[in-house]
Design a protein around this motif. Sequence first.
Motif, short mmCIF file in Angstrom:
data_model
loop_
_atom_site.label_atom_id
_atom_site.label_comp_id
_atom_site.label_asym_id
_atom_site.label_seq_id
_atom_site.Cartn_x
_atom_site.Cartn_y
_atom_site.Cartn_z
N ASP A 66 0.84 -1.20 0.00
CA ASP A 66 0.00 0.00 0.00
C ASP A 66 0.87 1.25 0.00
OD1 ASP A 66 -2.31 -1.51 -0.02
OD2 ASP A 66 -2.65 -1.35 2.15
N LEU A 67 1.96 1.21 0.74
CA LEU A 67 2.89 2.35 0.78
C LEU A 67 3.49 2.58 -0.61
CD1 LEU A 67 4.29 4.47 2.55
CD2 LEU A 67 6.07 2.76 3.00
N GLY A 68 3.88 1.50 -1.27
CA GLY A 68 4.42 1.61 -2.63
C GLY A 68 3.40 2.18 -3.60
N HIS A 69 2.15 1.71 -3.48
CA HIS A 69 1.09 2.25 -4.34
C HIS A 69 0.86 3.74 -4.10
CE1 HIS A 69 -0.47 -1.10 -6.66
NE2 HIS A 69 -0.35 -1.87 -5.60
N SER A 70 1.04 4.17 -2.85
CA SER A 70 0.83 5.60 -2.54
C SER A 70 1.89 6.48 -3.20
CB SER A 70 0.82 5.82 -1.02
OG SER A 70 2.14 5.73 -0.48
#
Length: 116
Positions: free
Chosen positions: A85-89
């Motif tokens: 999720d952090l990468g997607h953000s």
Amino acid sequence: MDTGDVFDPNCPTRVVLDRIGDKWSALVLLCLAGGPMRFTRLRERIGGVTPKVLTQTLRAMEQDGLVTREVFAEVPPRVEYALTDLGHSLHDPMAAVAAWAEQHVGEILRSREMYS
């Protein structure tokens, strides 16, 4: 949490800027935005990255919480990498930088030529 001062050489934010400013990390992030990928496909898609450098980049991104590595119990073993999720953000800001680079590459190259 205090975000610190990015201009302070001891600010931990610089570690994050080093990661997202690395060209291989940026390209991995952009590739994985479409979904999980195996190492070989990722290397083919990026182009120009050596297996050693891609391995180092993926390990660092995993350590930073941007990428996950999933090993499937198959013969031969299958490994897939995916964004967290952090990468997607981080995708939208990175995609904006990539789009800017594609739009302005001609100007940058002309400027370099004139400078030489």
